[in-house]
Enzyme design. Sequence first.
Site, short mmCIF file in Angstrom:
data_model
loop_
_atom_site.label_atom_id
_atom_site.label_comp_id
_atom_site.label_asym_id
_atom_site.label_seq_id
_atom_site.Cartn_x
_atom_site.Cartn_y
_atom_site.Cartn_z
N HIS A 32 0.83 4.21 -2.93
CA HIS A 32 1.06 5.66 -2.95
C HIS A 32 2.29 6.05 -3.76
O HIS A 32 2.39 7.19 -4.23
CB HIS A 32 1.21 6.19 -1.52
CG HIS A 32 -0.05 6.11 -0.70
ND1 HIS A 32 -1.27 6.50 -1.17
CD2 HIS A 32 -0.26 5.67 0.58
CE1 HIS A 32 -2.19 6.32 -0.24
NE2 HIS A 32 -1.60 5.82 0.83
N GLU A 48 -6.52 6.52 -1.16
CA GLU A 48 -6.39 5.37 -0.27
C GLU A 48 -6.96 4.12 -0.94
O GLU A 48 -6.42 3.01 -0.78
CB GLU A 48 -7.10 5.63 1.06
CG GLU A 48 -6.48 6.73 1.92
CD GLU A 48 -5.01 6.50 2.23
OE1 GLU A 48 -4.58 5.33 2.28
OE2 GLU A 48 -4.29 7.49 2.40
N HIS A 50 0.84 -1.20 0.00
CA HIS A 50 0.00 0.00 0.00
C HIS A 50 0.88 1.26 0.00
O HIS A 50 0.67 2.17 -0.81
CB HIS A 50 -0.91 -0.05 1.23
CG HIS A 50 -1.73 1.18 1.48
ND1 HIS A 50 -3.10 1.17 1.44
CD2 HIS A 50 -1.39 2.45 1.82
CE1 HIS A 50 -3.56 2.38 1.71
NE2 HIS A 50 -2.53 3.17 1.96
N GLU A 51 1.85 1.29 0.89
CA GLU A 51 2.66 2.50 1.04
C GLU A 51 3.67 2.66 -0.09
O GLU A 51 3.78 3.74 -0.69
CB GLU A 51 3.39 2.51 2.39
CG GLU A 51 2.49 2.47 3.62
CD GLU A 51 1.59 3.68 3.76
OE1 GLU A 51 1.82 4.70 3.07
OE2 GLU A 51 0.63 3.62 4.55
#
EC number: 3.4.14.4
Length: 726
Positions: free
Chosen positions: A454, A507, A449-450
């Site tokens: 992103h 997100e 995710h990070e």
Amino acid sequence: MVDSQYFLPNDIGISALDCTEAFRLLSPREKLYAHYLSRSAWYGGLAVLLQTSPESASIFVLLQRLFRKQPAAQLESMATAAGLSPEEYQAFLVYAAGLYANMGNYKSFGDTKFIPNLPQEKLKALVWQSQAFQDSPSEMEALWDSCSTLLFSLEDQQKQLGLGDKGVTTYFSGNCCLEDAELAQKFLDSKNLSAYNTRLFKNKSEGKASYEVRLASAVQKDCAVEGEGETRCGRYDFEDCVFTVSRGDYAYLMKKVSENLEKAKDHAANENQKRMLEEYAHSFTFGSIEAHKEGSRFWIKDKGPIVESYIGFIESYRDPFGSRGEFEGFVAVVNKAMSERFAKLVSSAEVLLPELPWPKDFEKDRFLLPDFTSLDVLTFAGSGIPAGINIPNYDDIRQSEGFKNVSLGNVLAVAYATQKDKLTFLDEEDKDMYIKWKGPSFEVQVGLHELLGHGSGKLFVQDEKGTFNFEQDNVRNPETGEQITTWYKGNETWDSKFSTISCSYEECRAECVGLYLCLNKHVLSIFGHEDEDAEEVVYINWLNMVRAGLLGLEFFTPESKSWRQAHMQARFVILRVLLEAGEGLVTLKESIGKDGRPDALITLDRSKVHTVGKAAIERFLCKLQVIKSTADVEGGRALYEGYSAVSDTGSHNFLHLRETVLLRKEARKMFVQANTRVKGESVELVEYEGSAAGLIRSFTERFADDAEEVEAHLLELNKRDASCWC
């Protein structure tokens, strides 16, 4: 009866964040560096009280004065004398702990107001019995009068944060609405000013609408700032309105932040850290986001520090318009063993990025390998503590210069531990497996995710000189096959362009990347998962996501048809996408529980995750990225708001399911953090027990040296704008 969602339960989970060993291993110099960074973060974190609600700062001061005079154990006898039962006194302690943990009286995760679970007259009786009241009766009575009504009020508009009639906000004066926010954003874009460190106040001047854009800074004079040329402060005519840009928001707090950053600089490990802190101090002194961006550039260059930190007006989740940053600051120590896994993931990033389901033109021209470390948090000042972070949030820096990722190991260790009897909406056969694999699967999801969520994707931009960062004539939209017709222009950013949906949409994109890439065997092997274990991690990661989508309904407000939490809205959208995929991939059924109350069951067919599930996420993720890359606001809103809709029609009655979710919800855990204290030439770590009393004590001792000064300035800052919220 008041709805239980507005109380914090007496048995709420409260855990101490353990950083003893990590801190012990620091050198004396590193400890001093961490100490002053922590002091800077804690002082700045008090600004969140002023960013949350009109009453939060006054409630904070009221609690500080009560507990500074009498710790929780001593105050209990006063509570008994005032007529409180043991349960009511515990409810008061939990409320106080919640106020400290959230830095305000609205939940940081969900933006719902919470009030004390005891009668107002009993809390008043306790205040009157207290030593603080005996010592300063007129001051304590005035303090009580200033906040007691709002402390307990649950009028419809006050139940949640929001803009205009949708809720409470102190990012905008009470007479502002969405149109004012949109106009202000256009003004800021025209002046190349970031909204991150601003608030907006509206009034009338010479018959025209007049707006004050106030920058957070220690300096209150509207003087020119070194390095930015002419000051942007001043009066401007814009679209038949008047805008005034001024400095001095949270002035006292910003001064304390800057002073402690200067002290930390004396103990910095290298030139990058020194330059970083100089720029940060400059930013908080003068209100310059450009200086903060420059500091962030030095922060990115500071590779692999032993003590990691970041500070500023960072996340825009709680601004109803999605552009203004809430203050946060963290200080943490690198966990070397855990960081090795993330380093391997980083080294594999350039191989994994092409696996994402969009054409290479929609990916950054080159992936700037970031730091990705696992950290044990020493200090996290703000409204809440996340599991992982990808920063800085400045698009121009992220696209061309890089970013850093961190996973907060000691937070993950306690935040997501689950008890079987509190596991809701899962089949009994899934529960043991869920408990065993949730931690490992969430570590994989956070990492993907990070770093690759992103950290991926390109924004198509035409700069102020008219230059494009993509081949305008050749790039095609993979959804339509046609040429690209929309892009970001000049000073437009993702946040400013997509505003109210930007946080949750991003997100959602990052969560989808995690789901998609966790199917990759190489990714799973990096985290030490092979063969059957790897498949269990995949299954639980996907199951956790669809369950989280159902739990997300807690954070939807039917009255305003709005979402109060970006991540949970994102997870609900993903649930909708996977339900829509059909073929029995996900089933969601309402039922009656063993206790005779409404219940629900969500299941995932593991045999279809790699086929039906992967194909659904692949299609959706490509749409999300294409819309983001091309600045297609209209298409983005239609897609995202469509999947975010919560209704009682269709194949699932989500409004009814929401009632079931609220009936069976579990309160989010709170964390007790240590303090640091200089003793002679060394720094000692002061730890507290994982309880409401321990959390309260940590805050009363946090500002022990200058408590009265801090409290007086907080009240002064709060009073300054009191008339603006009516």
